[in-house]
Structure formats: C-alpha cells, structure tokens
Design an enzyme around this catalytic site. Structure first.
Site, mmCIF file in Angstrom:
data_model
loop_
_atom_site.group_PDB
_atom_site.id
_atom_site.type_symbol
_atom_site.label_atom_id
_atom_site.label_comp_id
_atom_site.label_asym_id
_atom_site.label_seq_id
_atom_site.Cartn_x
_atom_site.Cartn_y
_atom_site.Cartn_z
ATOM 1 N NE ARG A 165 39.662 34.962 -39.346
ATOM 2 C CZ ARG A 165 39.849 35.552 -38.165
ATOM 3 N NH1 ARG A 165 38.846 35.649 -37.306
ATOM 4 N NH2 ARG A 165 41.016 36.071 -37.857
ATOM 5 C CB SER A 240 45.335 33.578 -40.789
ATOM 6 O OG SER A 240 45.735 34.421 -39.744
ATOM 7 C CD GLU A 336 40.583 32.770 -42.981
ATOM 8 O OE1 GLU A 336 39.387 33.018 -43.194
ATOM 9 O OE2 GLU A 336 41.487 33.604 -43.129
HETATM 10 N N1 EPU Z 1 52.792 31.815 -32.587
HETATM 11 C C1 EPU Z 1 54.028 31.219 -32.611
HETATM 12 N N2 EPU Z 1 54.706 31.193 -33.794
HETATM 13 C C2 EPU Z 1 54.198 31.728 -34.937
HETATM 14 C C3 EPU Z 1 52.934 32.329 -34.904
HETATM 15 C C4 EPU Z 1 52.242 32.361 -33.712
HETATM 16 O O1 EPU Z 1 54.520 30.713 -31.603
HETATM 17 O O2 EPU Z 1 54.883 31.672 -35.936
HETATM 18 C C5 EPU Z 1 52.068 31.911 -31.290
HETATM 19 C C6 EPU Z 1 52.086 33.366 -30.781
HETATM 20 O O3 EPU Z 1 53.228 33.609 -30.003
HETATM 21 C C7 EPU Z 1 50.815 33.429 -29.968
HETATM 22 C C8 EPU Z 1 49.867 32.477 -30.707
HETATM 23 O O4 EPU Z 1 50.688 31.613 -31.501
HETATM 24 O O5 EPU Z 1 51.016 32.921 -28.672
HETATM 25 C C9 EPU Z 1 48.860 33.201 -31.565
HETATM 26 O O6 EPU Z 1 49.535 34.021 -32.520
HETATM 27 P P1 EPU Z 1 48.948 35.458 -32.975
HETATM 28 O O7 EPU Z 1 48.598 36.273 -31.788
HETATM 29 O O8 EPU Z 1 49.890 36.040 -33.959
HETATM 30 O O9 EPU Z 1 47.560 35.125 -33.642
HETATM 31 P P2 EPU Z 1 47.047 33.914 -34.561
HETATM 32 O O10 EPU Z 1 46.179 33.029 -33.761
HETATM 33 O O11 EPU Z 1 48.171 33.294 -35.296
HETATM 34 C C10 EPU Z 1 44.803 35.103 -35.177
HETATM 35 C C11 EPU Z 1 44.040 35.448 -36.412
HETATM 36 C C12 EPU Z 1 44.640 36.685 -37.075
HETATM 37 C C13 EPU Z 1 44.603 37.828 -36.080
HETATM 38 C C14 EPU Z 1 45.380 37.420 -34.830
HETATM 39 C C15 EPU Z 1 45.295 38.451 -33.736
HETATM 40 C C16 EPU Z 1 43.097 33.403 -37.315
HETATM 41 C C17 EPU Z 1 43.153 32.364 -38.400
HETATM 42 N N3 EPU Z 1 44.035 34.343 -37.350
HETATM 43 O O12 EPU Z 1 46.108 34.720 -35.584
HETATM 44 O O13 EPU Z 1 43.818 37.013 -38.179
HETATM 45 O O14 EPU Z 1 45.155 39.013 -36.627
HETATM 46 O O15 EPU Z 1 44.822 36.203 -34.282
HETATM 47 O O16 EPU Z 1 44.038 38.451 -33.185
HETATM 48 O O17 EPU Z 1 42.209 33.339 -36.461
HETATM 49 C C18 EPU Z 1 43.537 36.558 -40.511
HETATM 50 O O18 EPU Z 1 42.500 35.965 -40.216
HETATM 51 O O19 EPU Z 1 43.910 36.694 -41.714
HETATM 52 C C19 EPU Z 1 44.365 37.132 -39.450
HETATM 53 C C20 EPU Z 1 45.549 37.698 -39.676
#
Ligand code: EPU
Length: 352
Positions: A165, A240, A336
C-alpha cells in the site's frame, strides 16, 4: 476555456460520502489541456488536489484549493511476444472497467484485482492489492507530468518503489507528479493465482468442472468481495480503513501463542503481516458506531457511513478502534486512506 466550478460540493466525489466543499473544482478530460489548469488563478502547486475516484480520501474539512478530477480516457495494447502484452491506460479510466477489458481480451494478471473502486491513475499511488496480487507487480511504467520541471517524466517499475500500500507517489514524489497513464505488462496465457483464502474453491465452483479461466477468477473475486465489502454507491466507505500491521517475528510469535486463530502472513523479509480485521473483530467492535460512522458488520477493517457521518465521527471511531487494538494486542493500526486537506487534518484531529 476550462469549466471551473466555485464552492463546489465534494460529497459525490468521495466514496465515504463526507460532506465538504472545494474552493474550485474542474474536470480534466484531455491531458493536452493541462496547461489551461496551470493558468487558472486558483491553481497553486502546493494546494492543488488531483482526484481519481475519491475512494481513498477522507475530507476532514472544506478544501481550500483547486480540485482537479482526472477523467482522461483511452486504452491501447501492443503484443510483446507470444507470452506477453503491453497495455497502456489513461489515468481517468475506471479501474474495474479496465480490468474487465483486459480479461475480455484474454489478458491475465489483473483479474484478482476486480471490483476495486477508483481509477487507473490512482492504482499505483497506494499500490492497490487484493487476493494475493499487488498492482505494482504488473506495472512496467508510470507516465507523469512533473509539476516542478513542468515536463513529462516516465517512471520505470523500479523507480516507483512499490511496497505494501505504498509507492514513490505517496513518499518522495508526493504532490509533485500528476499521473497521466499507466503501462502494464500482462500475460497472454492465463496464469492463475489462487492461493488467497477461498478464491480457488469459489472459482472452481463457478467453472463447473470446465477449464478455469481468468474471467472465472474475476467473477469469483467479485462474488467474494460482494459478500464482505459494501458497495460505496449503497453504503459510503473507503475500503480497508487501516493497513494490516507488519510486526517483527518475535512479536508475531508471542501473539500466535496467545491467539492461535489470529491470521498471520509471513513476509519475504522475515517480518509478519497481521490481519487487522481479525484484531478489530476480536475486540468485539463489528457494528460499533459513533455518530453516523460505524464498523462494517461483515468486515471489521471497513468503516462505513451509516447515517450522515461527519469527519469528527470518523476520527473518533478510528481513534476508538486504534486504542482498543493497542490495549489488547499492543499493536498500532495505521489508517489507510488519505486525510485531506493535510493542513486542516492536524487541526481536525486536534479538536477530538
Ligand atoms: N477477519 C476476521 N474478521 C473480520 C475481518 C477479517 O476475522 O471482520 C479475518 C478473515 O477471516 C481472514 C483475515 O482476517 O482470515 C483477512 O481478512 P480478508 O481476507 O477479508 O482481508 P483483509 O486482510 O482484511 C486485505 C486488503 C483488502 C483486500 C483483501 C483481500 C488491506 C488493508 N486490505 O484485507 O483490500 O481486498 O485483503 O485480498 O491490505 C483495501 O485495501 O481497501 C482492501 C479492501
């Protein structure tokens, strides 16, 4: 002459839907008309804001300078060899439409980045990423206008300093370069990247036993995103809200011992990325609301505009989450999206 609107409403131009006004606003549809912008009495290099889809900005106060909406369009491609194709898109192209275009041409590389809000020109700035792919890995060059030398400049992949990012355009080059177009190198054969979460399962189910294609992966990504991430047209948000924090291996191991379910992603340099959404969720904050701003019910990393949220609501909610996570896990969550205007942001945060 370029149409300039004074005291313009910025609410429709930021996906969180914060209410703010700009001293002046114009739309750039043809990059050859850039010099006209420099001639505007409202133009100043240190206060002009080049805005894409407004999906990664939070307006803390009215914007005192000129806001330029980048709306230049155009996509072209050129085959490099049997394997690769070079695709160039203008900054104002809508990101998701562009991804769909590449997939429809049979080009692979961007399908995992389907349905991300925003524009092509904004994509390199924060090196957008999802489902195991970061856009920087497919970018060959970024063509910009240098506001200091008043000349065009092309940055190679290496010059862009892409990181999680992050890029040159958020660091040393901040405020200096207007991104005009982005050049990608994509693959003419489908190269699947299905390692993230349940992407493989969803894509295979969608393909119903047929050969997997980039289009099926794109569709799977859209499906997964729709279940977790709110559509900004229906519920204001900026994606995010926090970056996933990166810690050293010792801290990560200590956290893993206490919280075995905390998702951890080891990085190439030995550091470990933690799932911020999980940390916030574990603090019991899903659905938590301050004023009109709330933590999204389906993905705790996303804050939403539930009911005419003000910047003060968003700041208070963001602080509350940071404090809760810091107290429980000793981990700091960095926000972010970009808070604007930068000069009033300090004052706005001060008031809380
Ligand atoms: N999780 C939870 N509870 C929640 C949210 C997440 O337990 O409320 C757990 C999920 O079960 C999973 C892990 O946390 O095991 C990661 O969650 P998720 O796959 O939804 O991805 P994230 O790390 O929260 C990142 C990016 C997103 C991107 C997704 C998918 C960042 C800041 N965010 O989110 O990007 O779509 O991975 O690759 O790196 C963005 O940057 O605006 C964005 C949406």
């Amino acid at each position: 002459m370029m149409m300039l609107q004074h005291n313009a409403d910025l609410t429709p131009f930021n996906t969180f839907g914060l209410s703010a006004r700009a001293a002046a606003l114009c739309t750039l549809e043809d990059e050859n008309r850039l010099p006209e912008i420099f001639r505007q009495p409202e133009y100043r290099q240190d206060t002009v804001l080049w805005l894409g889809g407004g999906s990664n900005v939070l307006f803390c106060a009215d914007y005192i300078g000129l806001v330029v909406r980048m709306a230049t369009k155009g996509i072209s491609h050129q085959f490099i060899d049997e394997q690769n194709v070079r695709v160039e898109a203008q900054a104002g192209e809508i990101w998701h439409d562009f991804v769909q275009y590449t997939v429809s041409q049979g080009f692979s590389g961007l399908e995992n980045l389907s349905l991300i809000p925003g524009t092509v020109g904004a994509a390199p700035v924060q090196n957008i990423g999802a489902y195991g792919v970061e856009v920087g890995s497919r970018i060959e060059a970024v063509r910009c206008f240098d506001l200091v030398s008043k000349k065009e400049v092309v940055f190679s992949h290496g010059d862009c300093c892409f990181a999680y990012r992050d890029s040159l355009f958020k660091q040393a080059g901040k405020g200096r370069y207007v991104i005009l177009s982005v050049r990608f190198v994509l693959s003419r054969q489908f190269v699947p990247r299905l390692g993230y979460g349940d992407l493989k399962t969803v894509a295979e189910t969608l393909s119903q036993g047929k050969l997997l294609t980039a289009a099926a992966v794109a569709e799977a990504v859209c499906q997964i995103r729709r279940t977790k991430l709110p559509d900004p047209r229906l519920l204001g948000n900026a994606g995010s809200f926090f970056k996933n924090p990166i810690t050293n291996a010792t801290t990560a191991a200590a956290l893993a011992a206490r919280y075995p379910n905390l998702p951890q992603y080891p990085q190439a340099n030995g550091q470990v990325k933690l799932a911020a959404g999980w940390l916030i969720d574990y603090c019991g904050l899903k659905g938590f609301q301050i004023g009109g701003a709330a933590v999204h019910e389906k993905q705790a990393l996303v804050l939403v505009n539930k009911n005419h949220a003000t910047a003060a609501d968003v700041v208070a909610l963001s602080r509350h989450i940071q404090d809760a996570v810091q107290q429980k896990f000793g981990v700091f969550l960095e926000t972010e999206p970009i808070w604007l205007p930068e000069k009033s942001t300090a004052a706005c945060l001060e008031r809380q």
